[in-house]
Design a protein around this motif. Structure first.
Motif, PDB file in Angstrom:
ATOM      1  N   HIS A  90       0.828  -1.209   0.000  1.00  0.00           N
ATOM      2  CA  HIS A  90       0.000   0.000   0.000  1.00  0.00           C
ATOM      3  C   HIS A  90       0.855   1.250   0.000  1.00  0.00           C
ATOM      4  O   HIS A  90       1.980   1.274   0.482  1.00  0.00           O
ATOM      5  CB  HIS A  90      -0.958   0.025   1.199  1.00  0.00           C
ATOM      6  CG  HIS A  90      -0.411  -0.627   2.433  1.00  0.00           C
ATOM      7  ND1 HIS A  90       0.713  -0.197   3.084  1.00  0.00           N
ATOM      8  CD2 HIS A  90      -0.849  -1.694   3.127  1.00  0.00           C
ATOM      9  CE1 HIS A  90       0.935  -0.964   4.125  1.00  0.00           C
ATOM     10  NE2 HIS A  90       0.010  -1.880   4.179  1.00  0.00           N
ATOM     11  N   THR A  91       0.279   2.288  -0.597  1.00  0.00           N
ATOM     12  CA  THR A  91       0.802   3.634  -0.485  1.00  0.00           C
ATOM     13  C   THR A  91      -0.344   4.482   0.052  1.00  0.00           C
ATOM     14  O   THR A  91      -1.422   3.950   0.354  1.00  0.00           O
ATOM     15  CB  THR A  91       1.256   4.186  -1.840  1.00  0.00           C
ATOM     16  OG1 THR A  91       0.104   4.332  -2.698  1.00  0.00           O
ATOM     17  CG2 THR A  91       2.268   3.277  -2.502  1.00  0.00           C
ATOM     18  N   GLU A  92      -0.122   5.778   0.116  1.00  0.00           N
ATOM     19  CA  GLU A  92      -1.183   6.654   0.596  1.00  0.00           C
ATOM     20  C   GLU A  92      -2.403   6.590  -0.321  1.00  0.00           C
ATOM     21  O   GLU A  92      -3.534   6.744   0.124  1.00  0.00           O
ATOM     22  CB  GLU A  92      -0.648   8.092   0.647  1.00  0.00           C
ATOM     23  CG  GLU A  92      -1.534   9.048   1.399  1.00  0.00           C
ATOM     24  CD  GLU A  92      -0.861  10.398   1.589  1.00  0.00           C
ATOM     25  OE1 GLU A  92      -1.529  11.301   2.099  1.00  0.00           O
ATOM     26  OE2 GLU A  92       0.330  10.543   1.239  1.00  0.00           O
ATOM     27  N   ASP A 108       4.217  -5.223  -4.902  1.00  0.00           N
ATOM     28  CA  ASP A 108       4.662  -3.960  -4.331  1.00  0.00           C
ATOM     29  C   ASP A 108       4.161  -2.818  -5.203  1.00  0.00           C
ATOM     30  O   ASP A 108       4.204  -2.891  -6.425  1.00  0.00           O
ATOM     31  CB  ASP A 108       6.185  -3.897  -4.233  1.00  0.00           C
ATOM     32  CG  ASP A 108       6.646  -2.689  -3.428  1.00  0.00           C
ATOM     33  OD1 ASP A 108       7.456  -1.905  -3.924  1.00  0.00           O
ATOM     34  OD2 ASP A 108       6.160  -2.521  -2.290  1.00  0.00           O
ATOM     35  N   GLU A 110       4.485   1.489  -5.461  1.00  0.00           N
ATOM     36  CA  GLU A 110       5.208   2.665  -4.971  1.00  0.00           C
ATOM     37  C   GLU A 110       4.847   3.880  -5.817  1.00  0.00           C
ATOM     38  O   GLU A 110       4.579   3.746  -7.014  1.00  0.00           O
ATOM     39  CB  GLU A 110       6.726   2.460  -5.051  1.00  0.00           C
ATOM     40  CG  GLU A 110       7.260   1.243  -4.305  1.00  0.00           C
ATOM     41  CD  GLU A 110       7.220   1.343  -2.794  1.00  0.00           C
ATOM     42  OE1 GLU A 110       6.919   2.432  -2.263  1.00  0.00           O
ATOM     43  OE2 GLU A 110       7.498   0.322  -2.135  1.00  0.00           O
ATOM     44  N   ARG A 115      14.252  10.310  -6.328  1.00  0.00           N
ATOM     45  CA  ARG A 115      14.921   9.644  -5.222  1.00  0.00           C
ATOM     46  C   ARG A 115      16.398   9.998  -5.239  1.00  0.00           C
ATOM     47  O   ARG A 115      16.970  10.273  -6.284  1.00  0.00           O
ATOM     48  CB  ARG A 115      14.752   8.119  -5.339  1.00  0.00           C
ATOM     49  CG  ARG A 115      13.307   7.635  -5.143  1.00  0.00           C
ATOM     50  CD  ARG A 115      12.881   7.739  -3.714  1.00  0.00           C
ATOM     51  NE  ARG A 115      11.482   7.405  -3.498  1.00  0.00           N
ATOM     52  CZ  ARG A 115      10.887   7.435  -2.310  1.00  0.00           C
ATOM     53  NH1 ARG A 115      11.570   7.797  -1.237  1.00  0.00           N
ATOM     54  NH2 ARG A 115       9.606   7.111  -2.213  1.00  0.00           N
ATOM     55  N   HIS A 116      17.017   9.977  -4.061  1.00  0.00           N
ATOM     56  CA  HIS A 116      18.460  10.225  -3.970  1.00  0.00           C
ATOM     57  C   HIS A 116      19.185   9.168  -4.808  1.00  0.00           C
ATOM     58  O   HIS A 116      18.845   7.975  -4.734  1.00  0.00           O
ATOM     59  CB  HIS A 116      18.894  10.146  -2.504  1.00  0.00           C
ATOM     60  CG  HIS A 116      20.257  10.709  -2.254  1.00  0.00           C
ATOM     61  ND1 HIS A 116      21.415  10.034  -2.618  1.00  0.00           N
ATOM     62  CD2 HIS A 116      20.654  11.881  -1.701  1.00  0.00           C
ATOM     63  CE1 HIS A 116      22.452  10.766  -2.284  1.00  0.00           C
ATOM     64  NE2 HIS A 116      22.022  11.888  -1.733  1.00  0.00           N
ATOM     65  N   LEU A 119      20.171   5.546  -3.656  1.00  0.00           N
ATOM     66  CA  LEU A 119      19.242   4.413  -3.566  1.00  0.00           C
ATOM     67  C   LEU A 119      19.466   3.435  -4.710  1.00  0.00           C
ATOM     68  O   LEU A 119      19.652   2.242  -4.500  1.00  0.00           O
ATOM     69  CB  LEU A 119      17.793   4.905  -3.575  1.00  0.00           C
ATOM     70  CG  LEU A 119      16.727   3.800  -3.639  1.00  0.00           C
ATOM     71  CD1 LEU A 119      16.769   2.929  -2.392  1.00  0.00           C
ATOM     72  CD2 LEU A 119      15.327   4.398  -3.800  1.00  0.00           C
ATOM     73  N   PRO A 142      14.839   4.480 -10.176  1.00  0.00           N
ATOM     74  CA  PRO A 142      15.010   4.035  -8.784  1.00  0.00           C
ATOM     75  C   PRO A 142      13.750   3.353  -8.235  1.00  0.00           C
ATOM     76  O   PRO A 142      13.834   2.269  -7.648  1.00  0.00           O
ATOM     77  CB  PRO A 142      15.289   5.341  -8.031  1.00  0.00           C
ATOM     78  CG  PRO A 142      15.765   6.297  -9.053  1.00  0.00           C
ATOM     79  CD  PRO A 142      15.051   5.934 -10.316  1.00  0.00           C
ATOM     80  N   THR A 143      12.592   3.972  -8.458  1.00  0.00           N
ATOM     81  CA  THR A 143      11.358   3.401  -7.918  1.00  0.00           C
ATOM     82  C   THR A 143      11.014   2.086  -8.614  1.00  0.00           C
ATOM     83  O   THR A 143      10.586   1.128  -7.968  1.00  0.00           O
ATOM     84  CB  THR A 143      10.194   4.388  -8.075  1.00  0.00           C
ATOM     85  OG1 THR A 143      10.554   5.643  -7.505  1.00  0.00           O
ATOM     86  CG2 THR A 143       8.944   3.869  -7.383  1.00  0.00           C
ATOM     87  N   TRP A 146      13.344  -0.667  -7.408  1.00  0.00           N
ATOM     88  CA  TRP A 146      12.949  -1.033  -6.043  1.00  0.00           C
ATOM     89  C   TRP A 146      11.690  -1.895  -6.055  1.00  0.00           C
ATOM     90  O   TRP A 146      11.612  -2.936  -5.401  1.00  0.00           O
ATOM     91  CB  TRP A 146      12.712   0.229  -5.206  1.00  0.00           C
ATOM     92  CG  TRP A 146      12.236  -0.104  -3.821  1.00  0.00           C
ATOM     93  CD1 TRP A 146      10.948  -0.384  -3.428  1.00  0.00           C
ATOM     94  CD2 TRP A 146      13.036  -0.236  -2.658  1.00  0.00           C
ATOM     95  NE1 TRP A 146      10.920  -0.675  -2.087  1.00  0.00           N
ATOM     96  CE2 TRP A 146      12.171  -0.589  -1.594  1.00  0.00           C
ATOM     97  CE3 TRP A 146      14.399  -0.091  -2.405  1.00  0.00           C
ATOM     98  CZ2 TRP A 146      12.646  -0.792  -0.294  1.00  0.00           C
ATOM     99  CZ3 TRP A 146      14.860  -0.288  -1.111  1.00  0.00           C
ATOM    100  CH2 TRP A 146      13.999  -0.632  -0.080  1.00  0.00           C
ATOM    101  N   GLU A 150      11.455  -5.558  -4.657  1.00  0.00           N
ATOM    102  CA  GLU A 150      10.694  -5.786  -3.422  1.00  0.00           C
ATOM    103  C   GLU A 150       9.596  -6.818  -3.660  1.00  0.00           C
ATOM    104  O   GLU A 150       9.331  -7.661  -2.794  1.00  0.00           O
ATOM    105  CB  GLU A 150      10.076  -4.486  -2.900  1.00  0.00           C
ATOM    106  CG  GLU A 150       9.094  -4.736  -1.757  1.00  0.00           C
ATOM    107  CD  GLU A 150       9.250  -3.796  -0.565  1.00  0.00           C
ATOM    108  OE1 GLU A 150      10.004  -2.824  -0.673  1.00  0.00           O
ATOM    109  OE2 GLU A 150       8.590  -4.055   0.452  1.00  0.00           O
ATOM    110  N   PHE A 160      14.419  -6.266   2.211  1.00  0.00           N
ATOM    111  CA  PHE A 160      15.680  -5.755   1.673  1.00  0.00           C
ATOM    112  C   PHE A 160      16.780  -5.859   2.699  1.00  0.00           C
ATOM    113  O   PHE A 160      16.495  -5.930   3.880  1.00  0.00           O
ATOM    114  CB  PHE A 160      15.475  -4.328   1.142  1.00  0.00           C
ATOM    115  CG  PHE A 160      15.404  -3.245   2.197  1.00  0.00           C
ATOM    116  CD1 PHE A 160      14.253  -3.012   2.913  1.00  0.00           C
ATOM    117  CD2 PHE A 160      16.490  -2.423   2.441  1.00  0.00           C
ATOM    118  CE1 PHE A 160      14.167  -2.001   3.841  1.00  0.00           C
ATOM    119  CE2 PHE A 160      16.419  -1.407   3.369  1.00  0.00           C
ATOM    120  CZ  PHE A 160      15.258  -1.189   4.068  1.00  0.00           C
TER     121      PHE A 160
END
Lengths: 200, 79
Positions: A90-92, A108, A110, A115-116, A119, A142-143, A146, A150, A160
């Protein structure tokens, strides 16, 4: 709004919007106790995640009789159907759940945000980044990396760090760790990315 | 021997990554910033790259979100 995809042995549900959900009609008493002690954000996510998964199991109004327990790793287990593999994310803005009666599954979702750069460097090899760059934008990489890893890690019952999970991009997206492999399907959602990994 | 990070190191990383508008102290709850696993992954990656510090038990972050506890987890001091 709840949407359900039935792809044979794999089912996926996704919940969008912010409709009010009644915890007493959704959560088993044991889940309700857990829910009561969570912070507001986590309580919201917990409730939405449980609702989204339970709706894959039944369309009746007895959701509160089904107990989804959590392993120490956080992996959910359907206590009255432990042979069914399941996963929640879940996300918001979204809650996504998946079940499979045949093979381990992980999901997953996202939100795609900048992102930095550390990551992506931390979770991927140079070779993976080169391949990802051929298919995804710099902001998405990056997302996306990930989310793919994930989902595979969750199907693997792990969390992770993800460096051991290698992404291979071909006709299909594959993740490999040691002798284990997962096929990953990506779904783009408004400003989000969702990955579903199934063990093969 | 494991490197360690200071509270200042951790606050600096948090302030760079998340929209921190308050002064972070030991009891500050970081759950409002570290909402999803990728947020935690980003923080871990930055701390690792800058200070050579990697937390041993990632599971602890699920149940311990106060800044003081997060610092201890990074420094392998949480028992």
């Amino acid at each position: 709004m709840l949407a359900i995809q039935d792809i044979g042995k794999v089912k996926i549900s996704s919940l969008t919007g912010h409709e009010e959900l009644n915890p007493q009609t959704i959560l088993h008493p044991i889940e309700f106790q857990t829910w009561q002690h969570l912070s507001p954000d986590r309580a919201r996510d917990f409730l939405r995640g449980r609702y989204t998964l339970k709706r894959l199991l039944t369309s009746d109004d007895k959701l509160h009789t089904r107990l989804i327990a959590s392993m120490p790793s956080g992996k959910p287990v359907i206590t009255d159907s432990p042979e069914v593999f399941c996963s929640i994310s879940h996300t918001e803005d979204y809650a996504v759940a998946a079940t499979s009666i045949q093979t381990a599954i992980g999901v997953d979702v996202e939100k795609i945000t900048p992102r930095h750069p550390a990551l992506l460097r931390d979770i991927s090899t140079e070779e993976e980044r080169q391949h990802l760059a051929m298919r995804f934008s710099a902001e998405e990489m990056p997302t996306t990396a990930w989310t793919i890893k994930e989902a595979a890690a969750k199907a693997d019952g792990a969390i992770f760090p993800f460096r051991e999970y290698q992404i291979f991009l071909g006709e299909k997206i594959m993740v490999v760790r040691s002798l284990n492999r997962w096929e990953v399907t990506l779904t783009e959602m408004p400003s989000h990315i969702c990955a579903v990994a199934i063990a093969i | 021997m494991q490197n360690k990070i200071s509270q200042e190191n951790l606050v600096a990383a948090l302030s760079e990554l998340f929209p921190v508008q308050e002064q972070l102290v030991e009891m500050s709850d970081l759950a409002k910033y570290i909402k999803d696993s990728i947020d935690l992954g980003e923080l871990v990656a930055v701390i690792k790259e800058r200070h050579g510090v990697t937390p041993k038990d990632m599971q602890l972050f699920k149940t311990h979100t106060r800044l003081g506890d997060v610092l201890k987890i990074f420094n392998h001091e949480f028992h």
